[in-house]
Write a protein that holds these residues in place. Structure first.
Motif, PDB file in Angstrom:
ATOM      1  N   THR A   1      52.365 -21.847  49.199  1.00 14.00           N
ATOM      2  CA  THR A   1      51.865 -21.663  50.564  1.00 14.00           C
ATOM      3  C   THR A   1      51.379 -20.237  50.784  1.00 14.00           C
ATOM      4  O   THR A   1      50.317 -20.004  51.366  1.00 14.00           O
ATOM      5  CB  THR A   1      52.966 -22.006  51.581  1.00 14.00           C
ATOM      6  OG1 THR A   1      53.369 -23.370  51.397  1.00 14.00           O
ATOM      7  CG2 THR A   1      52.476 -21.819  53.010  1.00 14.00           C
ATOM      8  N   GLU A   2      52.141 -19.267  50.296  1.00 15.68           N
ATOM      9  CA  GLU A   2      51.764 -17.860  50.441  1.00 15.68           C
ATOM     10  C   GLU A   2      50.476 -17.551  49.681  1.00 15.68           C
ATOM     11  O   GLU A   2      49.586 -16.864  50.191  1.00 15.68           O
ATOM     12  CB  GLU A   2      52.902 -16.976  49.937  1.00 15.68           C
ATOM     13  CG  GLU A   2      52.628 -15.485  50.079  1.00 15.68           C
ATOM     14  CD  GLU A   2      53.781 -14.627  49.569  1.00 15.68           C
ATOM     15  OE1 GLU A   2      53.689 -13.388  49.690  1.00 15.68           O
ATOM     16  OE2 GLU A   2      54.763 -15.193  49.054  1.00 15.68           O
ATOM     17  N   ALA A   3      50.371 -18.066  48.456  1.00 15.86           N
ATOM     18  CA  ALA A   3      49.187 -17.789  47.637  1.00 15.86           C
ATOM     19  C   ALA A   3      47.931 -18.399  48.247  1.00 15.86           C
ATOM     20  O   ALA A   3      46.868 -17.769  48.277  1.00 15.86           O
ATOM     21  CB  ALA A   3      49.395 -18.324  46.223  1.00 15.86           C
ATOM     22  N   VAL A   4      48.037 -19.615  48.734  1.00 15.06           N
ATOM     23  CA  VAL A   4      46.881 -20.287  49.335  1.00 15.06           C
ATOM     24  C   VAL A   4      46.481 -19.607  50.636  1.00 15.06           C
ATOM     25  O   VAL A   4      45.295 -19.415  50.918  1.00 15.06           O
ATOM     26  CB  VAL A   4      47.194 -21.780  49.554  1.00 15.06           C
ATOM     27  CG1 VAL A   4      46.127 -22.448  50.409  1.00 15.06           C
ATOM     28  CG2 VAL A   4      47.291 -22.505  48.205  1.00 15.06           C
ATOM     29  N   ALA A   5      47.466 -19.218  51.438  1.00 15.68           N
ATOM     30  CA  ALA A   5      47.179 -18.588  52.725  1.00 15.68           C
ATOM     31  C   ALA A   5      46.520 -17.227  52.556  1.00 15.68           C
ATOM     32  O   ALA A   5      45.804 -16.764  53.464  1.00 15.68           O
ATOM     33  CB  ALA A   5      48.469 -18.444  53.534  1.00 15.68           C
ATOM     34  N   PHE A  47      45.384 -22.737  44.241  1.00 21.09           N
ATOM     35  CA  PHE A  47      46.233 -23.925  44.135  1.00 21.09           C
ATOM     36  C   PHE A  47      46.257 -24.442  42.703  1.00 21.09           C
ATOM     37  O   PHE A  47      47.324 -24.679  42.121  1.00 21.09           O
ATOM     38  CB  PHE A  47      45.705 -25.010  45.077  1.00 21.09           C
ATOM     39  CG  PHE A  47      46.497 -26.290  45.049  1.00 21.09           C
ATOM     40  CD1 PHE A  47      47.508 -26.508  45.969  1.00 21.09           C
ATOM     41  CD2 PHE A  47      46.225 -27.278  44.113  1.00 21.09           C
ATOM     42  CE1 PHE A  47      48.249 -27.686  45.942  1.00 21.09           C
ATOM     43  CE2 PHE A  47      46.955 -28.449  44.076  1.00 21.09           C
ATOM     44  CZ  PHE A  47      47.970 -28.657  44.997  1.00 21.09           C
ATOM     45  N   ALA A  48      45.079 -24.609  42.105  1.00 21.53           N
ATOM     46  CA  ALA A  48      44.989 -25.157  40.748  1.00 21.53           C
ATOM     47  C   ALA A  48      45.682 -24.242  39.744  1.00 21.53           C
ATOM     48  O   ALA A  48      46.411 -24.702  38.856  1.00 21.53           O
ATOM     49  CB  ALA A  48      43.523 -25.359  40.367  1.00 21.53           C
ATOM     50  N   ARG A  49      45.478 -22.953  39.892  1.00 20.32           N
ATOM     51  CA  ARG A  49      46.054 -22.004  38.928  1.00 20.32           C
ATOM     52  C   ARG A  49      47.581 -22.034  38.989  1.00 20.32           C
ATOM     53  O   ARG A  49      48.256 -22.057  37.952  1.00 20.32           O
ATOM     54  CB  ARG A  49      45.529 -20.602  39.229  1.00 20.32           C
ATOM     55  CG  ARG A  49      45.824 -19.586  38.132  1.00 20.32           C
ATOM     56  CD  ARG A  49      45.101 -18.283  38.410  1.00 20.32           C
ATOM     57  NE  ARG A  49      43.664 -18.478  38.365  1.00 20.32           N
ATOM     58  CZ  ARG A  49      42.953 -18.560  37.246  1.00 20.32           C
ATOM     59  NH1 ARG A  49      43.565 -18.462  36.079  1.00 20.32           N
ATOM     60  NH2 ARG A  49      41.660 -18.745  37.282  1.00 20.32           N
ATOM     61  N   LEU A  50      48.130 -22.067  40.200  1.00 18.81           N
ATOM     62  CA  LEU A  50      49.581 -22.087  40.329  1.00 18.81           C
ATOM     63  C   LEU A  50      50.173 -23.403  39.836  1.00 18.81           C
ATOM     64  O   LEU A  50      51.241 -23.424  39.207  1.00 18.81           O
ATOM     65  CB  LEU A  50      49.988 -21.852  41.784  1.00 18.81           C
ATOM     66  CG  LEU A  50      50.232 -20.397  42.187  1.00 18.81           C
ATOM     67  CD1 LEU A  50      50.553 -20.293  43.658  1.00 18.81           C
ATOM     68  CD2 LEU A  50      51.360 -19.794  41.362  1.00 18.81           C
ATOM     69  N   GLN A  51      49.495 -24.510  40.112  1.00 17.57           N
ATOM     70  CA  GLN A  51      49.982 -25.802  39.638  1.00 17.57           C
ATOM     71  C   GLN A  51      50.039 -25.840  38.111  1.00 17.57           C
ATOM     72  O   GLN A  51      51.001 -26.335  37.526  1.00 17.57           O
ATOM     73  CB  GLN A  51      49.076 -26.927  40.149  1.00 17.57           C
ATOM     74  CG  GLN A  51      49.250 -27.258  41.628  1.00 17.57           C
ATOM     75  CD  GLN A  51      50.548 -28.002  41.895  1.00 17.57           C
ATOM     76  OE1 GLN A  51      51.565 -27.400  42.198  1.00 17.57           O
ATOM     77  NE2 GLN A  51      50.509 -29.316  41.787  1.00 17.57           N
ATOM     78  N   LEU A  52      49.004 -25.336  37.481  1.00 19.53           N
ATOM     79  CA  LEU A  52      48.968 -25.326  36.014  1.00 19.53           C
ATOM     80  C   LEU A  52      50.006 -24.372  35.434  1.00 19.53           C
ATOM     81  O   LEU A  52      50.640 -24.668  34.417  1.00 19.53           O
ATOM     82  CB  LEU A  52      47.567 -24.952  35.531  1.00 19.53           C
ATOM     83  CG  LEU A  52      46.496 -26.018  35.791  1.00 19.53           C
ATOM     84  CD1 LEU A  52      45.104 -25.421  35.670  1.00 19.53           C
ATOM     85  CD2 LEU A  52      46.663 -27.198  34.840  1.00 19.53           C
TER      86      LEU A  52
END
Length: 205
Positions: A79-83, A95-100
């Motif tokens: 949430t922090e990274a996307v915001a 989002f994609a980078r953190l998910q991977l």
């Protein structure tokens, strides 16, 4: 009476859980979930077996508690990274980078195996933690379509397809020195798949 760590029962419980979760995390990396035992985790956490069973009566309860703790921390981080990124394409990249990265870092059984391992009620508790992650992705995609950053498409189609692409362990199952490159390539793929172009300032390799 067992020695209280941290000055209070609440602090003691949290510190014990932190030690147990760290031991479980280490063993997941080393041997995988199927080979883990409560006694083995207790030994690495320097916790007596009786004390271990007081906190976690079986391996299923331990796994559910661990996943819930990890998921809560991860959702806050996501949430922090996307915001922190103003535009939808930047948010999708983050989002994609953190998910991977999370896929590379965590060694839980895949969903189908986990479903077979846990009782239905326990699996539902674990699976529920994917809901806020999916909703973040849906919001990113919906906003991108609305702002014209992503070609118009049904989010109900895009969201599960993006999620599936980001859940492929083969993408991140590479030597550590190749991981950043693999993630960069996967992020580019996701952006192309939704019809978006990387931002000029994006660092995608």
């Amino acid at each position: 009476m067992p020695k209280i760590i941290g000055g209070s029962l609440a602090a003691h419980r949290e510190q014990v859980r932190a030690r147990v979760f760290e031991a479980l995390r280490n063993q997941l990396y080393e041997r995988g979930f199927d080979a883990i035992t409560l006694s083995g985790v207790a030994a690495e956490a320097k916790l007596g077996r009786t004390a271990m069973y007081n906190h976690f009566p079986d391996k299923e309860h331990l796994l559910v508690a661990f996943v819930e703790d990890e998921a809560t921390r991860y959702v806050a981080k996501l949430t922090e990274a996307v915001a922190a990124v103003p535009d939808p394409i930047g948010k999708l990249e983050a989002f994609a980078r953190l998910q991977l990265r999370a896929l590379a870092d965590y060694h839980l059984p895949p969903g189908s195996t986990l479903a077979a391992t846990l009782a239905p009620s326990a699996y539902r508790r674990v699976a529920a933690h994917a809901d806020p992650i999916t909703e973040q992705l849906r919001e990113i995609v919906t906003t991108g379509v609305r702002q014209g950053c992503i070609p118009e498409e049904d989010p109900d189609l895009l969201v599960p397809m993006i999620s599936s692409a980001l859940a492929s362990r083969e993408v991140v199952d590479v030597p550590p020195e190749q991981l950043d490159r693999a993630i960069d390539g996967a992020v580019r793929f996701v952006l192309r798949a939704v019809g978006a172009k990387p931002r000029p300032d994006a660092n995608l390799g």
